[in-house]
Scaffold this motif. Structure first.
Motif, mmCIF file in Angstrom:
data_model
loop_
_atom_site.group_PDB
_atom_site.id
_atom_site.type_symbol
_atom_site.label_atom_id
_atom_site.label_comp_id
_atom_site.label_asym_id
_atom_site.label_seq_id
_atom_site.Cartn_x
_atom_site.Cartn_y
_atom_site.Cartn_z
ATOM 1 N N TYR A 193 0.843 -1.207 0.000
ATOM 2 C CA TYR A 193 0.000 0.000 0.000
ATOM 3 C C TYR A 193 0.879 1.259 0.000
ATOM 4 N N ASP A 194 1.905 1.289 0.849
ATOM 5 C CA ASP A 194 2.779 2.456 0.914
ATOM 6 C C ASP A 194 3.454 2.736 -0.415
ATOM 7 N N ALA A 195 3.695 1.664 -1.190
ATOM 8 C CA ALA A 195 4.328 1.836 -2.504
ATOM 9 C C ALA A 195 3.325 2.264 -3.565
ATOM 10 N N GLY A 196 2.073 2.405 -3.186
ATOM 11 C CA GLY A 196 1.040 2.792 -4.141
ATOM 12 C C GLY A 196 0.537 1.630 -4.973
ATOM 13 N N ASP A 197 0.921 0.426 -4.596
ATOM 14 C CA ASP A 197 0.494 -0.769 -5.335
ATOM 15 C C ASP A 197 -0.790 -1.297 -4.690
ATOM 16 N N PHE A 198 -1.906 -0.601 -4.956
ATOM 17 C CA PHE A 198 -3.166 -0.987 -4.336
ATOM 18 C C PHE A 198 -3.634 -2.351 -4.830
ATOM 19 N N ILE A 199 -3.453 -2.582 -6.120
ATOM 20 C CA ILE A 199 -3.890 -3.858 -6.672
ATOM 21 C C ILE A 199 -3.048 -5.005 -6.124
ATOM 22 N N GLY A 200 -1.749 -4.745 -5.915
ATOM 23 C CA GLY A 200 -0.873 -5.761 -5.348
ATOM 24 C C GLY A 200 -1.270 -6.104 -3.924
ATOM 25 N N CYS A 201 -1.637 -5.100 -3.144
ATOM 26 C CA CYS A 201 -2.104 -5.333 -1.768
ATOM 27 C C CYS A 201 -3.353 -6.192 -1.776
ATOM 28 N N MET A 202 -4.272 -5.871 -2.679
ATOM 29 C CA MET A 202 -5.512 -6.636 -2.760
ATOM 30 C C MET A 202 -5.245 -8.074 -3.189
ATOM 31 N N GLU A 203 -4.281 -8.263 -4.104
ATOM 32 C CA GLU A 203 -4.002 -9.611 -4.619
ATOM 33 C C GLU A 203 -3.316 -10.487 -3.580
#
Length: 825
Positions: free
Chosen positions: A709-719
């Motif tokens: 999330y901190d890296a701005g990878d919202f989709i990665g966090c969700m996955e």
């Protein structure tokens, strides 16, 4: 309960009311010099015995039935103005004969002098009462019905001011000339009578009609018609019992203060002035309260306070001095602080003062409400007759009780048991008065006044907040003021007394006033008056005024459930603003009856502009749960405006959450402080007891999720989270899932989910379906920066873990622990 009115032009009606007020001001000087404490002093100066005093004071009660006789005679044979004038002149002239008799008192045998005094006084009272009902009915026809409560209170207020001046002057003259000197009273009667003559002019200037046309021929039938009116019977019963109760002690009220309490006439007038001063405030207060709340609650409250007043009178004992000691001490402290010379009041003043203050304030309300109800209750064309019957009953019973009170008083003086207590006969009689007043309240409970506010609401208004300020605010709104001033007042006034003004403001010819009135209504707390809500409902159907949308939203804020039929009728209004406002209001009200039309809107492509509002309304319903998830998500994908898109995400979250009230709070917190809610949710998710991993791994897992999330990878966090959620329910797309994206993608088929368990109408299936759709939306339909899609998924995931903790892993089995069905306030 309506009354006949002459329908005079407003200016002429106002001029007549002003004449009547001036007349009563002049009459107050006659009253102060020839009645009340001065008249009681005259009886004492003439050395009359207790039974004689009781008989003299009962003459007024004896003559009260003449009001009925006078009404019947006048209505049958005489014009009203001429009949009234003749007998009023007789009334005032008789007092000149009393002055002459007082001068010759010692030259006549005592028995003859007393008999002549009673006869002349009876003639005087008879002249007044023969025309009493006629005068009141006459005034009732001249005063417009809308101004009735206001007029009687305003008239009473000016009379109190005049009473202050006249009372002080009378007290000063009596003490200066000698209160034990009968010549003092003979001298004062002469100017009093001339003031009485002068006060006649106001009534003589009133327009008159020939009331002989109202004669119906049969006296018995007229009496039956009057008594057939239930409201008149209840009103008469209430005042009859109250009047009889007060007659038990009224004949000795002033005599007891002058003889037993040994108060001077000046002190008596100072007490009267103190009562009159609070009465000035009461006249203003009850004028507004009576006009806005009705006369019944005013009478109920005032009667209760009269009970307190006479309870205090029961403790008027000549040897009680502690109240005078503390009162004089406080008075001297005030004088010392203000630099004034030391002042002390004579013994008994502070003992009596509380009762005078209570009486001065609440007597005004009783007198004004009595006249307002009496001139508007009963058969319309027999108003004089009904008023005459009213006073006939009061007078007949009042005469019996007042006349008998003298002998009762004498008997109580000789009562051995009473002599062994500090009680005086007067105290026993006041205790009987208290009992009678309580009985009168029980009778009055059944009286119904059209449009009157509940007594409980009036009492709450009087004891909560600042009742004087509330009454002042209602008074200000009732005055003609400028547009800007009215706008400011309507915007800031919050009181139960302004409902009438708000209703008028809703239909004001000024758009600014209408707008401010609606703003004020929408911020009211507690129960909103029915007349206000009725007008709001009407406004929704009046397009000409241009307040439909705002009125609808106000109905929603106030949770007016009976407005739902009108609101639902405008769900598909061609005017989009009105339609959206009605949908919004229905959602706030939260009644299940709007569920079907709202779902129909979501399924109608022609209603697309209304979709976000319908979705929000559905999510607020008492039954608004996961069953609407698929419909609402579908419209979210069609919405491009970010405000409405986020509004729809909040609606989806509300469907998933146990505490629906928290949905907006979470989004608002994340919007203002980015990352706070996501971090909280990730901590709760990673540390939940449902997961099979060891407690020591929770911190590590949380760090992995939050770093994405901190890296701005919202989709990665969700996955990282979503596959774990699916495995909890054994949702695995194949033996060789490959990457996470492939794992999730294989779940989607043409037109739905490949795993049919995800299409089940259960909370768990709907929740997982929503999380998958949010992932797809974030993966393929956005640029990967919409953190609110992730926020919605995290909310759904955490709620699903709570649900999983209390259920098994079967997606198709409905449980009873899904979502709390609450209405969003």
């Amino acid at each position: 309960m309506g009354a006949i009115t002459m329908n005079l032009p407003p200016r002429k009606a106002q001029r007549c009311m002003n004449h009547l007020i001036v007349s009563v001001v002049i009459w107050c000087f006659y009253g102060a010099f020839a009645s009340g404490a001065v008249f009681a002093g005259l009886l004492d100066a003439l050395n009359m015995t207790d039974p004689q005093i009781g008989l003299v004071m009962s003459m007024g009660q004896l003559c009260l039935p003449l009001q009925f006789i006078g009404a019947m005679i006048q209505q049958r044979f005489f014009r009203r103005r001429r009949f009234w004038c003749i007998f009023v002149v007789i009334h005032y002239t008789s007092f000149l004969l009393l002055a002459l008799l007082t001068v010759l008192w010692t030259d006549l045998p005592m028995t003859l002098a007393v008999a002549l005094f009673m006869l002349i006084y009876a003639i005087s009272q008879g002249g007044a009462h023969l025309v009493g009902s006629i005068a009141n009915a006459w005034i009732g026809e001249v005063v417009p019905e809308r101004d009735r409560a206001s007029f009687w209170n305003r008239r009473q207020g000016y009379a109190l001011i005049a009473n202050i001046a006249a009372g002080l002057l009378a007290g000063f003259l009596v003490d200066m000339l000698g209160k034990d000197n009968r010549m003092t009273y003979a001298i004062l009667i002469v100017p009093a009578v001339f003031c009485g003559y002068a006060s006649m002019y106001g009534q003589l200037l009133l327009p008159d009609r020939d009331t002989r046309d109202d004669w119906q021929g049969n006296i018995i039938s007229q009496i039956k018609n009057v008594f057939a009116n239930r409201q008149f019977r209840l009103l008469t019963g209430f005042f009859l019992v109250q009047h009889v109760a007060i007659c038990c002690c009224s004949g000795f009220y002033n005599v007891y203060l002058l003889k037993d309490m040994n108060l001077s006439m000046t002190t008596m007038q100072i007490l009267a002035v103190c009562g009159a001063l609070v009465g000035l405030l009461a006249a203003f207060f009850f004028r507004i309260v009576g006009q806005h709340c009705g006369n019944k609650p005013v009478l109920t409250v005032c009667t209760f306070m009269k009970i307190i007043e006479f309870t205090l009178c029961t403790f008027w004992w000549p040897d009680i001095v502690w109240m005078d000691r503390y009162g004089n001490h406080l008075l001297m402290r005030i004088c010392a602080l203000t630099g004034l010379p030391e002042i002390t009041m004579e013994p008994g003043f502070f003992t009596v003062l509380p009762s005078f203050l209570v009486a001065g304030f609440f007597n005004v309300g009783i007198v004004s409400a009595q006249m307002a109800l009496l001139t508007s209750t009963g058969p319309k064309r027999m108003r004089s007759v009904s008023i005459g019957i009213f006073y006939l009953l009061l007078g007949g019973f009042g005469f019996l009780f007042t006349g008998a009170s003298g002998w009762v008083y004498l008997w109580l003086r000789e009562w051995a048991w009473l002599q062994s207590t500090p009680l005086q006969p007067f105290n026993v009689l006041t205790a009987c008065t208290v009992a009678g007043l309580i009985v009168s309240l029980l009778i009055f409970r059944r009286f119904r006044e059209n449009g009157a506010t509940g007594t409980g609401a009036v009492v709450k208004m009087m004891i909560s907040g600042n009742p004087i300020r509330n009454v002042y605010q209602a008074h200000v709104l009732g005055l003609p003021i400028g547009e800007l001033s009215r706008v400011k007042k309507l915007r800031h006034l919050h009181t139960d007394l302004i409902s009438n003004e708000l209703v008028q403001g809703l239909h004001s010819p000024s758009s600014r006033v209408r707008d401010s009135a609606l703003l004020n209504v929408s911020t009211l707390e507690g129960a909103v008056p029915d007349e206000v809500t009725d007008e709001l409902i009407r406004l929704v159907d009046i397009p000409e005024i241009g307040m439909q949308a705002m009125a609808a939203r106000t109905l929603g804020r106030l949770r007016i459930q009976r407005s739902l039929p009108v609101l639902m009728a405008h769900f598909r209004d061609p005017d989009l603003a009105i339609s959206q406002a009605c949908i919004f209001a229905a959602g706030l009200i939260g009644d299940v009856s709007v569920e079907a039309p709202l779902r129909q809107i979501l399924q109608d492509v022609r209603c697309q502009p209304r979709w976000p509002h319908a979705a929000e309304a559905l999510s607020r319903l008492g039954t608004g749960d996961f069953r609407y998830t698929r419909d609402i998500f579908r419209i979210m994908g069609c919405e491009g405006y970010w405000v409405l898109r986020q509004q729809t995400l909040i609606s989806l979250s509300r469907l998933m959450m146990r505490d629906k009230n928290q949905a907006y709070v979470v989004f608002d917190s994340e919007s203002r402080l980015p990352g706070t809610e996501v971090e909280r949710l990730l901590k709760a998710l990673s540390g939940h007891t449902v997961w099979p991993w060891l407690p020591e791994k929770r911190r590590e897992i949380f760090e992995q999720w939050i770093s994405r999330y901190d890296a701005g990878d919202f989709i990665g966090c969700m996955e990282m989270i979503l596959p774990e959620m699916l495995r909890l329910y054994d949702v695995v797309p194949g033996d060789n899932p490959g990457t996470t994206v492939e794992f999730l993608s294989r779940l989607f088929g043409h037109g739905g989910m490949r795993d049919q368990r995800l299409e089940a109408n259960t909370y768990a299936a709907s929740n997982l379906w929503l999380q998958l759709k949010l992932w797809a939306e974030l993966k393929y339909e956005t640029d990967g920066t919409d953190r609110f899609l992730l926020l919605t998924q995290l909310i759904a995931a955490l709620e699903l873990l709570h649900h999983r903790q209390n259920s098994d892993g079967d997606l198709t089995r409905q449980t009873e622990v899904s979502v709390e069905n609450t209405i969003i306030p």
